[in-house]
Enzyme design. Structure first.
Site, PDB file in Angstrom:
ATOM      1  N   HIS A 182      19.351  10.395 -14.491  1.00 45.25           N
ATOM      2  CA  HIS A 182      20.427  11.417 -14.227  1.00 45.25           C
ATOM      3  C   HIS A 182      21.852  10.706 -13.866  1.00 45.25           C
ATOM      4  O   HIS A 182      22.771  11.358 -13.673  1.00 45.25           O
ATOM      5  CB  HIS A 182      19.919  12.217 -13.128  1.00 45.25           C
ATOM      6  CG  HIS A 182      19.748  11.952 -11.777  1.00 45.25           C
ATOM      7  ND1 HIS A 182      19.854  12.718 -10.843  1.00 45.25           N
ATOM      8  CD2 HIS A 182      19.597  10.530 -11.456  1.00 45.25           C
ATOM      9  CE1 HIS A 182      19.691  11.958  -9.697  1.00 45.25           C
ATOM     10  NE2 HIS A 182      19.168  10.741 -10.007  1.00 45.25           N
ATOM     11  N   HIS A 183      21.864   9.232 -13.711  1.00 49.38           N
ATOM     12  CA  HIS A 183      23.085   8.834 -13.380  1.00 49.38           C
ATOM     13  C   HIS A 183      23.596   8.338 -14.704  1.00 49.38           C
ATOM     14  O   HIS A 183      24.810   7.610 -14.621  1.00 49.38           O
ATOM     15  CB  HIS A 183      22.951   7.411 -12.674  1.00 49.38           C
ATOM     16  CG  HIS A 183      22.490   7.894 -11.076  1.00 49.38           C
ATOM     17  ND1 HIS A 183      22.884   8.969 -10.333  1.00 49.38           N
ATOM     18  CD2 HIS A 183      21.124   7.602 -10.501  1.00 49.38           C
ATOM     19  CE1 HIS A 183      22.363   9.080  -9.108  1.00 49.38           C
ATOM     20  NE2 HIS A 183      21.337   8.111  -9.423  1.00 49.38           N
ATOM     21  N   CYS A 184      23.279   8.353 -15.916  1.00 50.41           N
ATOM     22  CA  CYS A 184      23.534   7.911 -17.012  1.00 50.41           C
ATOM     23  C   CYS A 184      24.203   9.004 -17.623  1.00 50.41           C
ATOM     24  O   CYS A 184      23.725  10.106 -18.081  1.00 50.41           O
ATOM     25  CB  CYS A 184      22.816   7.410 -17.859  1.00 50.41           C
ATOM     26  SG  CYS A 184      23.167   6.494 -19.355  1.00 50.41           S
TER      27      CYS A 184
END
Length: 543
Positions: free
Chosen positions: A178-180
């Site tokens: 979920h950080h990309c």
């Protein structure tokens, strides 16, 4: 650069003044040249009913020269989760779905060409994975050992979206990056699998027009938030620790229901916040599918998550989210996301088993197949062969005889079955004493002075000499002999010579003894002639 700042994850410079545009496809950046047309893909394929809608591949796990240990994330967590579920009898290789690796065309559904090209530089991958030594590796190794597992997990999440629409639920043992976002990576996230999954569903699955992201990882999900900024088709609920990475204030604008937590929050307040806000979110927005990012870095003791939720609290959280979705008839996709302790894998597996045991998730075809496999394995299981027993089949007798001969010759301690250990030990030593021989006799036999019971020491001493005639007894016979018994004296001397000779002497010893006897007889004859020279009967004849 005016109007820009360096993001705190040290990944990419973010320009807050960058213009966005909104259209029917959702909010995107100007420079994003993602694939908008529906293309042929191998990521969607039919799955038989005898498989669980649970997706896993052994190639999920990242391992290369121990470099993965330089990051706190357990890069073998996914394999451990599968191992626990397999040991519990829920999964097997035959009942688990394996994904395909996305192509570059598949990835362009969410990612820009420029970002995908940037991954061809190892230094950029090192920044994303937060493992600096990766920058020193050739990029073909980075692609194979680091990025390929990420791509496979992204393919697993995309396939899980299709399965959820067909079965009502699905779980990808990996994923949750979920950080990309489409044009940047970071925080150990190289591909935006959540964004890809939702875009594939919106493009390809009939009846999917709205999606909800429920992100319960301890960190803010800034990647998918940037991707769906201003997109009315996607609703984002994010519950995270406000004091930890990534502190992405720009991405927070995309959150529809934001729940920011304080440090070291415990079960009661956390579960209350999750339940109340999810209920409110489902009243505000009715999605056609839910993507649930079930990070376990909220676990107590996690140095990066900095919350204090117990394993029981995590199990209850997952149960509540699944129950809320399934009770409303909303398909749900679960991804495992973050978790930086060695016991995270077991907690994830325990949570999945809890959902099955409470019949929140089920797959009758897979359960029947698994039971058949377990019964077949139990009936076909044979006892392990003894090491000394040869393999059955052709030339088995040869193998048996050769193995025993090798073992007996190679090891001096080999003991046949019909010999006791005591006898074997004795025979292996020079002091071995047979059962019918006393220790005293054995001691004598071991020495060259051995004397049998029926032989006196005097006879034994005489037996060791070259001549075997008792000189004293011969002198007495000659002294007491008369003219009439000279023949008897000769026979007596011969008998003494033969009886005193050892039976076990060699032929050479026998010849030497007879020669000595003849020489002795000649001397005796001469003495007899001197005693009575006139009497011819006193002469000893050598026969």
């Amino acid at each position: 650069m005016a109007g820009s700042k360096q993001d705190e994850n040290n990944s990419v410079i973010i320009d807050e003044n960058q213009q966005t545009k909104e259209d029917t496809g959702g909010g995107t950046y100007d420079e994003r040249d993602c694939e908008e047309e529906v293309h042929d893909t191998k990521l969607y394929f039919d799955i038989s009913d005898n498989k669980w809608p649970i997706i896993y591949s052994p190639e999920y796990n990242i391992g290369f020269l121990g470099l993965e240990k330089l990051h706190p994330f357990d890069s073998g967590k996914w394999g451990k989760v599968y191992g626990f579920l397999k040991d519990a009898g829920m999964l097997s290789d035959e009942t688990t779905v394996r994904p395909q690796e996305p192509t570059e065309t598949d990835l362009k559904v969410a990612h820009t060409k420029r970002y995908l090209k940037s991954l061809r530089w190892s230094i950029n991958v090192a920044t994303i994975t937060e493992v600096p030594p990766v920058a020193m590796l050739p990029n073909f190794l980075v692609q194979r050992k680091v990025l390929r597992p990420f791509r496979l997990q992204a393919g697993g999440t995309i396939l899980a979206g299709k399965l959820a629409m067909e079965r009502g639920w699905s779980i990808n043992v990996g994923g949750g990056f979920h950080h990309c976002s489409g044009d940047r990576g970071g925080g150990f996230c190289a591909y935006a699998d959540i964004t890809l999954t939702i875009k594939f569903l919106l493009q390809r699955m009939e009846g999917v027009k709205k999606a909800m992201i429920v992100d319960l990882d301890a960190h803010q999900g800034n990647g998918h938030e940037r991707d769906f900024m201003g997109d009315d088709q996607v609703y984002i609920m994010d519950v995270y620790n406000r004091h930890i990475y990534p502190h992405d204030g720009f991405a927070k604008r995309a959150i529809n229901r934001k729940v920011e937590l304080e440090m070291f929050l415990e079960d009661p307040f956390y579960l209350d916040q999750v339940s109340r806000n999810l209920e409110a979110a489902l009243k505000e927005f009715t999605p056609d599918v839910i993507v649930y990012n079930a990070g376990t870095d909220i676990l107590q003791g996690d140095s990066l998550g900095a919350l204090s939720i117990t394993p029981k609290g995590i199990v209850e959280r997952d149960e509540y989210v699944f129950q809320a979705a399934i009770s409303r008839g909303i398909p749900i996709v679960m991804v495992t996301s973050g978790g930086y302790q060695r016991n995270n894998a077991e907690i994830i597996a325990t949570s999945i088993l809890n959902l099955r045991n409470k019949h929140i998730i089920r797959c009758d075809g897979a359960t029947e197949t698994q039971e058949k496999l377990l019964r077949a394995a139990a009936t076909s299981r044979k006892p392990e062969p003894v090491e000394s027993e040869p393999k059955r089949g052709l030339f088995s007798r040869f193998f048996r005889s050769s193995r025993f001969s090798q073992s007996s010759s190679a090891t001096p301690e080999y003991i046949p079955d019909d010999v006791t250990e005591e006898k074997a030990a004795c025979s292996a030593s020079p002091e071995y004493i047979p059962d019918d021989v006393t220790e005293e006799k054995a001691a004598c036999s071991a020495t060259p002075e051995y004397i049998p019971d029926d032989v006196t020491e005097e006879k034994a001493a005489c037996g060791n000499q070259e001549t075997l005639i008792h000189n004293e007894e011969a002198d007495e016979l000659v002294a007491t002999s008369s003219d009439k018994n000279s023949d008897a004296v000769l026979k007596k001397l011969k008998s003494l010579t033969v009886s005193d000779e050892p039976q076990n002497s060699s032929e050479d010893n026998q010849r030497a003894s007879i020669g000595d006897a003849k020489q002795q007889n000649s001397s005796l004859a001469k003495e007899s002639q001197l005693a009575s020279p006139e009497d011819p009967q006193n002469v000893l004849v050598d026969t």
